[in-house]
Design a protein around this motif. Structure first.
Motif, PDB file in Angstrom:
ATOM      1  N   LYS A 165      -1.200   2.428   8.875  1.00  0.00           N
ATOM      2  CA  LYS A 165      -1.839   1.384   9.683  1.00  0.00           C
ATOM      3  C   LYS A 165      -3.027   1.968  10.459  1.00  0.00           C
ATOM      4  N   GLY A 166      -2.831   3.167  10.995  1.00  0.00           N
ATOM      5  CA  GLY A 166      -3.914   3.851  11.721  1.00  0.00           C
ATOM      6  C   GLY A 166      -5.123   4.101  10.824  1.00  0.00           C
ATOM      7  N   ILE A 167      -4.856   4.446   9.585  1.00  0.00           N
ATOM      8  CA  ILE A 167      -5.958   4.683   8.640  1.00  0.00           C
ATOM      9  C   ILE A 167      -6.710   3.377   8.364  1.00  0.00           C
ATOM     10  N   ILE A 185       0.382   2.932   0.669  1.00  0.00           N
ATOM     11  CA  ILE A 185       0.332   1.564   1.198  1.00  0.00           C
ATOM     12  C   ILE A 185       1.529   0.739   0.697  1.00  0.00           C
ATOM     13  N   ASP A 186       2.207   0.078   1.628  1.00  0.00           N
ATOM     14  CA  ASP A 186       3.345  -0.779   1.257  1.00  0.00           C
ATOM     15  C   ASP A 186       2.947  -2.247   1.464  1.00  0.00           C
ATOM     16  N   GLU A 187       3.879  -3.141   1.208  1.00  0.00           N
ATOM     17  CA  GLU A 187       3.597  -4.576   1.279  1.00  0.00           C
ATOM     18  C   GLU A 187       3.036  -4.991   2.637  1.00  0.00           C
ATOM     19  N   TYR A 233      -1.790  -6.288   6.082  1.00  0.00           N
ATOM     20  CA  TYR A 233      -2.598  -5.902   7.241  1.00  0.00           C
ATOM     21  C   TYR A 233      -4.045  -5.606   6.806  1.00  0.00           C
ATOM     22  N   LEU A 234      -4.165  -4.864   5.730  1.00  0.00           N
ATOM     23  CA  LEU A 234      -5.483  -4.532   5.163  1.00  0.00           C
ATOM     24  C   LEU A 234      -6.223  -5.793   4.709  1.00  0.00           C
ATOM     25  N   ARG A 235      -5.498  -6.673   4.033  1.00  0.00           N
ATOM     26  CA  ARG A 235      -6.100  -7.897   3.507  1.00  0.00           C
ATOM     27  C   ARG A 235      -6.680  -8.760   4.630  1.00  0.00           C
TER      28      ARG A 235
END
Ligand code: SAH
Length: 351
Positions: free
Chosen positions: A4-6, A28-30, A35-37
């Protein structure tokens, strides 16, 4: 937490180093994917609102002198039924597109020696003359600096030349008699001349790893193209890669979101290949940060013949039908179609 920090760093700095990028792809997990999306969607909305730009794609020749291992129109595919559109047919396709509202025409084809520079220039000049409000994008492969310059001077605005993969080794295993260095040189030349340039790569090529994707992403960050086209590799039955697996939806969506954060203002299509591997692929691509769709304007008689990979969608519909279907799809996920030229918001044509 680390992942998440990345993602936060990528969002804030539009940059990650190679180690961070690899860590992100490997871990990266679901939950982090979502979060990225959302971050990617946020950034695209900041710069482009809910707009999705449409480009009219005209596949004007499927003759090709190259032998790319993945591609259905490769030179050695004797089963391909070859065709060319002449200048008149290309122009009447543009007219049809213009009437439907398109203001960008993308002329794509194999590397077909029949189309000399003079013929290409004649076609560009005619399109720009009849449709001065429209942008012309070329996607016709590797040419010399002088050829690119002449097309630009004739009025071409943009050029798509995917780098395909930034791993030299993988590139060379897929492109007999072509050179990775020349591909990159072409992209640099196109930028130097002043085109809006599109690079990009395929996802899920045989033997492709996350390390390879890191190279692709680093390369894109360095090149800073105005457009990036990525999509899953899909096997074609008459190629040496016919029995390989297609690239997957999940990886493609993650990479779209990362690219949106790396290059916040980039024009990023949700590609036909993505729509081919999943019935909702293009909608999901838009929700992951893409902001362009490139419907097919090619005359219906030739569509099946421009067969880069198996199962390509939208080969059986007229352009007008395609447009209605796409509008509905785009609106179904909360976006709106913008039929303008849709230039990169940072870009201004010099000369
Ligand atoms: N001759 C032009 C246009 C190539 S076709 C050029 O060299 O740029 C456009 C893109 O289709 C290619 O850049 C490649 O990334 C993609 N493509 C080709 N074969 C494919 C396949 N089997 N699966 C997915 N994408 C493919």
């Amino acid at each position: 937490m680390v992942t998440k920090g990345i993602i936060d760093k990528l969002y804030e700095k539009n940059y990650l180093n190679e180690e961070e990028m690899l860590y992100l792809l490997d871990n990266i997990d679901e939950e982090n994917k979502e979060y990225l999306r959302v971050k990617a969607l946020n950034v695209r909305t900041k710069y482009y609102g809910k707009k999705v730009y449409l480009r009219g794609l005209i596949e004007f020749t499927n003759y090709c002198k190259n032998n790319c291992m993945y591609c259905g129109i490769r030179f050695s595919n004797k089963n391909a039924i070859r065709y060319r559109l002449n200048a008149e047919e290309i122009l009447s396709t543009c007219r049809k597109g213009y009437e439907l509202g398109f203001r960008t025409f993308v002329l794509q084809g194999g590397e077909d020696p029949y189309f000399s520079d003079d013929i290409i220039i004649d076609i560009i000049s005619k399109i720009k003359n009849y449709f001065p409000s429209c942008a012309v994008t070329l996607s016709i492969g590797e040419k010399s600096y002088d050829s690119y310059k002449r097309y630009f001077d004739a009025g071409a605005d943009r050029y798509l030349l995917r780098h395909e993969t930034a791993s030299k080794k993988l590139y060379e295993s897929l492109h007999p008699n072509m050179s990775f260095e020349n591909r990159i040189k072409c992209l640099n030349n196109l930028k130097k001349i002043g085109y809006q340039v599109g690079a990009g790569f395929m996802i899920g090529l045989p033997n492709q790893t996350n390390e390879d994707f890191v190279k692709d992403l680093m390369f894109l960050k360095e090149l800073e193209p105005q457009m990036v086209g990525i999509g899953p590799f899909i096997p074609h039955k008459d190629t040496p890669l016919s029995d390989k697996k297609a690239g997957d939806l999940n990886t493609t969506l993650i990479l779209l979101s990362i690219i949106r954060l790396l290059l916040p203002k980039v024009l990023l299509p949700s590609t036909t290949a993505l729509g081919t591997i999943n019935p909702k692929g293009r909608e999901l691509g838009l929700l992951a940060g893409a902001n362009v769709v490139m419907p097919n304007l090619s005359p219906i008689e030739v569509r099946e013949k421009y067969s880069l990979y198996d199962g390509k969608i939208c080969t059986g519909e007229e352009a007008a039908e395609c447009l209605i279907c796409l509008k509905n799809r785009i609106e179904s996920v909360g976006f709106e179609v913008d039929m303008g030229r849709g230039d990169n918001i940072d870009w201004e044509r010099k000369s």
